[in-house]
Scaffold this motif. Structure first.
Motif, PDB file in Angstrom:
ATOM      1  N   LEU A  68       0.810  -1.096  -0.028  1.00 60.92           N
ATOM      2  CA  LEU A  68      -0.080   0.002  -0.047  1.00 60.92           C
ATOM      3  C   LEU A  68       1.028   1.036  -0.064  1.00 60.92           C
ATOM      4  O   LEU A  68       1.841   1.302   0.793  1.00 60.92           O
ATOM      5  CB  LEU A  68      -1.059   0.058   1.129  1.00 60.92           C
ATOM      6  CG  LEU A  68      -1.750   1.490   1.300  1.00 60.92           C
ATOM      7  CD1 LEU A  68      -2.810   1.231   0.244  1.00 60.92           C
ATOM      8  CD2 LEU A  68      -2.567   1.168   2.801  1.00 60.92           C
ATOM      9  N   MET A  69       0.782   1.995  -1.047  1.00 58.83           N
ATOM     10  CA  MET A  69       1.330   3.343  -1.109  1.00 58.83           C
ATOM     11  C   MET A  69       0.678   4.441  -1.133  1.00 58.83           C
ATOM     12  O   MET A  69      -0.626   4.357  -1.688  1.00 58.83           O
ATOM     13  CB  MET A  69       2.361   3.459  -2.387  1.00 58.83           C
ATOM     14  CG  MET A  69       3.095   2.343  -2.315  1.00 58.83           C
ATOM     15  SD  MET A  69       4.107   2.175  -4.130  1.00 58.83           S
ATOM     16  CE  MET A  69       3.219   1.389  -5.143  1.00 58.83           C
ATOM     17  N   ILE A  70       0.884   5.692  -0.410  1.00 58.39           N
ATOM     18  CA  ILE A  70       0.302   6.828  -0.380  1.00 58.39           C
ATOM     19  C   ILE A  70       0.928   7.942  -0.995  1.00 58.39           C
ATOM     20  O   ILE A  70       2.376   8.226  -0.542  1.00 58.39           O
ATOM     21  CB  ILE A  70      -0.230   7.137   1.031  1.00 58.39           C
ATOM     22  CG1 ILE A  70      -1.266   6.220   1.696  1.00 58.39           C
ATOM     23  CG2 ILE A  70      -0.902   8.585   1.284  1.00 58.39           C
ATOM     24  CD1 ILE A  70      -1.448   6.597   3.142  1.00 58.39           C
ATOM     25  N   ALA A  71       0.486   8.627  -2.047  1.00 59.56           N
ATOM     26  CA  ALA A  71       0.971   9.729  -2.516  1.00 59.56           C
ATOM     27  C   ALA A  71       0.213  10.964  -1.968  1.00 59.56           C
ATOM     28  O   ALA A  71      -0.749  11.311  -2.584  1.00 59.56           O
ATOM     29  CB  ALA A  71       0.854   9.824  -4.021  1.00 59.56           C
ATOM     30  N   PRO A  72       1.285  11.684  -1.075  1.00 55.61           N
ATOM     31  CA  PRO A  72       0.239  12.857  -0.371  1.00 55.61           C
ATOM     32  C   PRO A  72       0.520  14.131  -0.924  1.00 55.61           C
ATOM     33  O   PRO A  72       0.299  15.237  -0.392  1.00 55.61           O
ATOM     34  CB  PRO A  72       0.855  12.647   1.154  1.00 55.61           C
ATOM     35  CG  PRO A  72       2.463  12.225   0.944  1.00 55.61           C
ATOM     36  CD  PRO A  72       2.284  11.228  -0.261  1.00 55.61           C
ATOM     37  N   THR A  73       1.393  14.352  -1.897  1.00 54.95           N
ATOM     38  CA  THR A  73       1.866  15.509  -2.438  1.00 54.95           C
ATOM     39  C   THR A  73       0.948  16.143  -3.424  1.00 54.95           C
ATOM     40  O   THR A  73       1.139  17.223  -4.044  1.00 54.95           O
ATOM     41  CB  THR A  73       3.305  15.520  -3.129  1.00 54.95           C
ATOM     42  OG1 THR A  73       3.316  14.558  -4.182  1.00 54.95           O
ATOM     43  CG2 THR A  73       4.306  15.061  -2.205  1.00 54.95           C
ATOM     44  N   VAL A  74      -0.349  15.276  -3.747  1.00 57.93           N
ATOM     45  CA  VAL A  74      -1.313  15.789  -4.751  1.00 57.93           C
ATOM     46  C   VAL A  74      -2.549  16.059  -3.985  1.00 57.93           C
ATOM     47  O   VAL A  74      -3.148  15.249  -3.389  1.00 57.93           O
ATOM     48  CB  VAL A  74      -1.449  14.862  -5.889  1.00 57.93           C
ATOM     49  CG1 VAL A  74      -2.333  15.466  -7.168  1.00 57.93           C
ATOM     50  CG2 VAL A  74      -0.062  14.392  -6.573  1.00 57.93           C
ATOM     51  N   SER A  75      -3.339  17.192  -4.641  1.00 59.01           N
ATOM     52  CA  SER A  75      -4.605  17.363  -3.674  1.00 59.01           C
ATOM     53  C   SER A  75      -5.456  17.317  -4.743  1.00 59.01           C
ATOM     54  O   SER A  75      -5.438  17.984  -5.979  1.00 59.01           O
ATOM     55  CB  SER A  75      -4.565  18.906  -3.116  1.00 59.01           C
ATOM     56  OG  SER A  75      -6.126  19.149  -2.742  1.00 59.01           O
ATOM     57  N   ILE A  76      -6.397  16.197  -4.503  1.00 61.41           N
ATOM     58  CA  ILE A  76      -7.277  16.035  -5.487  1.00 61.41           C
ATOM     59  C   ILE A  76      -8.763  16.562  -5.041  1.00 61.41           C
ATOM     60  O   ILE A  76     -10.005  16.360  -5.478  1.00 61.41           O
ATOM     61  CB  ILE A  76      -7.617  14.525  -5.773  1.00 61.41           C
ATOM     62  CG1 ILE A  76      -6.298  13.745  -6.002  1.00 61.41           C
ATOM     63  CG2 ILE A  76      -8.759  14.215  -6.881  1.00 61.41           C
ATOM     64  CD1 ILE A  76      -5.516  14.162  -7.562  1.00 61.41           C
ATOM     65  N   LYS A  77      -8.605  17.681  -4.204  1.00 65.70           N
ATOM     66  CA  LYS A  77      -9.997  18.406  -3.788  1.00 65.70           C
ATOM     67  C   LYS A  77     -10.523  18.898  -5.128  1.00 65.70           C
ATOM     68  O   LYS A  77      -9.901  19.649  -6.101  1.00 65.70           O
ATOM     69  CB  LYS A  77      -9.491  19.476  -2.909  1.00 65.70           C
ATOM     70  CG  LYS A  77      -9.114  19.048  -1.384  1.00 65.70           C
ATOM     71  CD  LYS A  77      -9.109  19.993  -0.600  1.00 65.70           C
ATOM     72  CE  LYS A  77      -8.841  19.555   0.775  1.00 65.70           C
ATOM     73  NZ  LYS A  77      -8.392  20.834   1.675  1.00 65.70           N
ATOM     74  N   TYR A  78     -11.743  19.294  -5.085  1.00 61.34           N
ATOM     75  CA  TYR A  78     -12.553  19.563  -6.560  1.00 61.34           C
ATOM     76  C   TYR A  78     -11.791  20.945  -7.002  1.00 61.34           C
ATOM     77  O   TYR A  78     -11.774  21.081  -8.297  1.00 61.34           O
ATOM     78  CB  TYR A  78     -14.099  19.757  -6.228  1.00 61.34           C
ATOM     79  CG  TYR A  78     -14.756  20.087  -7.598  1.00 61.34           C
ATOM     80  CD1 TYR A  78     -15.212  18.954  -8.357  1.00 61.34           C
ATOM     81  CD2 TYR A  78     -15.167  21.299  -7.896  1.00 61.34           C
ATOM     82  CE1 TYR A  78     -15.836  19.328  -9.509  1.00 61.34           C
ATOM     83  CE2 TYR A  78     -15.868  21.562  -9.024  1.00 61.34           C
ATOM     84  CZ  TYR A  78     -16.284  20.519  -9.712  1.00 61.34           C
ATOM     85  OH  TYR A  78     -16.810  20.851 -11.016  1.00 61.34           O
ATOM     86  N   LYS A  79     -11.784  21.779  -6.310  1.00 61.64           N
ATOM     87  CA  LYS A  79     -11.150  23.038  -6.694  1.00 61.64           C
ATOM     88  C   LYS A  79      -9.680  22.892  -7.494  1.00 61.64           C
ATOM     89  O   LYS A  79      -9.486  24.058  -7.881  1.00 61.64           O
ATOM     90  CB  LYS A  79     -11.069  24.235  -5.413  1.00 61.64           C
ATOM     91  CG  LYS A  79      -9.996  23.784  -4.450  1.00 61.64           C
ATOM     92  CD  LYS A  79     -10.220  24.729  -3.347  1.00 61.64           C
ATOM     93  CE  LYS A  79      -9.347  24.440  -2.101  1.00 61.64           C
ATOM     94  NZ  LYS A  79      -9.111  25.478  -1.059  1.00 61.64           N
ATOM     95  N   ASN A  80      -9.034  21.904  -6.879  1.00 63.02           N
ATOM     96  CA  ASN A  80      -7.655  21.669  -7.600  1.00 63.02           C
ATOM     97  C   ASN A  80      -7.545  20.888  -8.670  1.00 63.02           C
ATOM     98  O   ASN A  80      -6.513  20.556  -9.244  1.00 63.02           O
ATOM     99  CB  ASN A  80      -6.501  21.281  -6.334  1.00 63.02           C
ATOM    100  CG  ASN A  80      -6.735  22.268  -5.152  1.00 63.02           C
ATOM    101  OD1 ASN A  80      -6.795  23.352  -5.434  1.00 63.02           O
ATOM    102  ND2 ASN A  80      -6.509  21.675  -3.841  1.00 63.02           N
ATOM    103  N   ARG A  81      -8.603  20.094  -9.029  1.00 62.62           N
ATOM    104  CA  ARG A  81      -8.644  19.143  -9.895  1.00 62.62           C
ATOM    105  C   ARG A  81      -7.926  19.512 -11.197  1.00 62.62           C
ATOM    106  O   ARG A  81      -6.994  18.572 -11.848  1.00 62.62           O
ATOM    107  CB  ARG A  81      -9.694  18.393 -10.050  1.00 62.62           C
ATOM    108  CG  ARG A  81     -10.248  17.650  -8.933  1.00 62.62           C
ATOM    109  CD  ARG A  81     -11.452  16.896  -8.981  1.00 62.62           C
ATOM    110  NE  ARG A  81     -11.868  16.197  -7.782  1.00 62.62           N
ATOM    111  CZ  ARG A  81     -13.011  15.489  -7.795  1.00 62.62           C
ATOM    112  NH1 ARG A  81     -13.807  15.245  -8.755  1.00 62.62           N
ATOM    113  NH2 ARG A  81     -13.152  14.804  -6.706  1.00 62.62           N
ATOM    114  N   ALA A  82      -8.242  20.473 -11.691  1.00 60.48           N
ATOM    115  CA  ALA A  82      -7.758  20.934 -13.181  1.00 60.48           C
ATOM    116  C   ALA A  82      -6.319  20.850 -13.130  1.00 60.48           C
ATOM    117  O   ALA A  82      -5.580  20.804 -14.323  1.00 60.48           O
ATOM    118  CB  ALA A  82      -8.413  22.185 -13.588  1.00 60.48           C
ATOM    119  N   ASP A  83      -5.508  20.900 -11.965  1.00 62.11           N
ATOM    120  CA  ASP A  83      -4.294  21.368 -12.177  1.00 62.11           C
ATOM    121  C   ASP A  83      -3.389  19.713 -11.917  1.00 62.11           C
ATOM    122  O   ASP A  83      -2.253  19.866 -11.591  1.00 62.11           O
ATOM    123  CB  ASP A  83      -3.707  22.278 -10.957  1.00 62.11           C
ATOM    124  CG  ASP A  83      -4.359  23.700 -11.048  1.00 62.11           C
ATOM    125  OD1 ASP A  83      -4.514  24.200 -12.250  1.00 62.11           O
ATOM    126  OD2 ASP A  83      -4.661  24.182 -10.400  1.00 62.11           O
TER     127      ASP A  83
END
Length: 446
Positions: A234-249
């Protein structure tokens, strides 16, 4: 079906859908209208009972379905029906005129609305009995809808909300929405001698005990996974925010994580996107080698489409096959791709249901009760989807596989605590390239 019901009286075990115990309209009357105190109920995949319970105690009527039903009998000279249908038409027209576009909660529900519906129901019952030639599927369906609406209305209390939806396309809908099905589920469960509710994803258990009608004194048994923890990387990639407001980036970096994740070992993989919209954008950014087979979930897929999709994930694969699907969708649970039919799953985001009117009603209802409304409406259902998706990887003692969770919220205590018992052994990966060492070491032990 009637024969099956009759035969059920002579068997020891009945396997059936939830609605035969819990649905107030279609439950097994021959069992639960009488003494059911000798029966035991085993409720599998009990996490699904939350939304199913809400659905079974919710109902709606819309003007478009009513117009189709009225059109079916327009040539029938039936005075009671014509009078009753005029009252229903007037009801819809008034709701249309007096409600702004969007959803509006009804704080007062006029008794004349119910009387109009009851008159319509009586008239349609007469047509169903005596004028079969005029009864088509549209007429029959609206009859069932209004019958259900009236039945559900009998249960309405402070755990329900009534609201009107007014759209720009001249369609108006009136809905009874069950915010909290717990007392109704508890009433059904209370009829039997004993009940055991179980699932691999009942976390947090306090939430599920509350929302599906349990009591604080009910015994709870938490069991560890029967499978070796070392069989899942199990790996977690915590440097990306998939919050709706950030998804386009996020499409580019998420694509890099996925490409790297599937590149280290040939095999079968499922990638879970947070929505169909995100899936469509992500596909445009993914760049897989030409010898990979890549299949994408469509918005509309029937059982045959689903079966054909899963058939592409073969044992002993000779090439890498990747399925890109939506978390919480038709491939979210209930599929068994054993052994090397699936060796890796990536989940993008924390699975939250789409923010919407009904979810916000649930949030506000539980907040007013002094409970964690946002968790009840969004976080717990979302993380259940994630746990179900990851659960596709290890289906037997022989299975080995990987899971990648992409979102900074997975290391937030609000989310991490929901899987602390199941997945305490995770690696944190800071970049797509950071996965290489963990993946190589994992497969070397196979």
């Amino acid at each position: 079906f009637e024969l099956q019901l009759d035969l059920s009286l002579y068997v020891d075990v009945i396997i059936c859908d939830y609605n035969y115990l819990f649905d107030p309209l279609v439950y097994f009357r021959r069992y639960f209208d009488n003494d059911a105190s000798r029966m035991l109920a085993l409720i599998d995949e009990a996490h699904n009972l939350v939304d199913r319970g809400r659905d079974m105690y919710s109902a709606s009527l819309d003007s478009a379905s009513f117009e189709k039903a009225r059109k079916a009998v327009r040539k029938l000279d039936h005075k009671k029906y014509k009078n009753a249908s005029k009252r229903i038409a007037k009801l819809f027209n008034e709701l249309k005129e007096n409600s702004p576009i969007g959803e509006t909660v009804l704080t007062n529900f006029d008794a004349k609305i119910i009387r109009a519906m009851e008159a319509y129901l009586l008239a349609t019952q007469d047509i169903n009995r005596n004028h079969h030639a005029y009864v088509d599927e549209d007429f029959r369906q609206f009859f069932l809808d209004i019958n259900r609406f009236l039945k559900i209305y009998e249960f309405v209390d402070d755990s329900f909300t009534l609201y009107v939806t007014n759209t720009n396309d001249k369609i108006v809908k009136i809905s009874i929405f069950c915010l909290d099905p717990s007392r109704h589920l508890a009433r059904s469960l209370g009829q039997v001698k004993g009940r055991i509710l179980f699932s691999a994803t009942l976390s947090p258990h306090e939430y599920y005990v509350d929302i599906i009608g349990g009591r604080k004194e009910d015994p709870v048994l938490l069991l560890p996974s029967p499978f070796e923890a070392d069989n899942l990387l199990l790996m977690i990639a915590p440097t990306v925010s998939i919050k709706y407001k950030n998804r386009a980036d996020t499409y580019k970096v998420v694509a890099e994580y996925i490409e790297n994740f599937v590149s280290h070992k040939m095999g079968n993989y499922l990638i879970y996107a947070p929505s169909h919209a995100y899936l469509a954008e992500l596909v445009e950014h993914l760049n897989f080698p030409d010898d990979y087979d890549v299949f994408v979930q469509l918005r509309e897929m029937d059982d045959l489409d689903k079966e054909r999709f899963l058939e592409r994930f073969q044992l002993n694969p000779s090439k890498t096959t990747i399925g890109i699907v939506v978390v919480g969708g038709v491939f979210g649970e209930g599929i068994d791709l054993v052994e090397d039919r699936l060796i890796g799953v990536a989940v993008i985001g924390v699975g939250l249901p789409q923010i919407g009117f009904e979810r916000d009603l649930i949030r506000d209802y539980f907040n007013k009760r002094g409970q964690k409304g946002y968790e009840y409406a969004y976080v717990n259902p979302g993380m259940n989807r994630v746990m179900q998706a990851v659960g596709r990887v290890i289906r037997s003692e022989k299975d080995r596989g990987m899971a990648l969770l992409i979102d900074d919220r997975f290391l937030n205590a609000r989310y991490r605590d929901l899987f602390k018992h199941e997945w305490s052994h995770y690696d944190v990966v800071i970049s797509p390239e950071d996965m290489a060492l963990s993946i190589a070491s994992f497969w070397k032990k196979a």
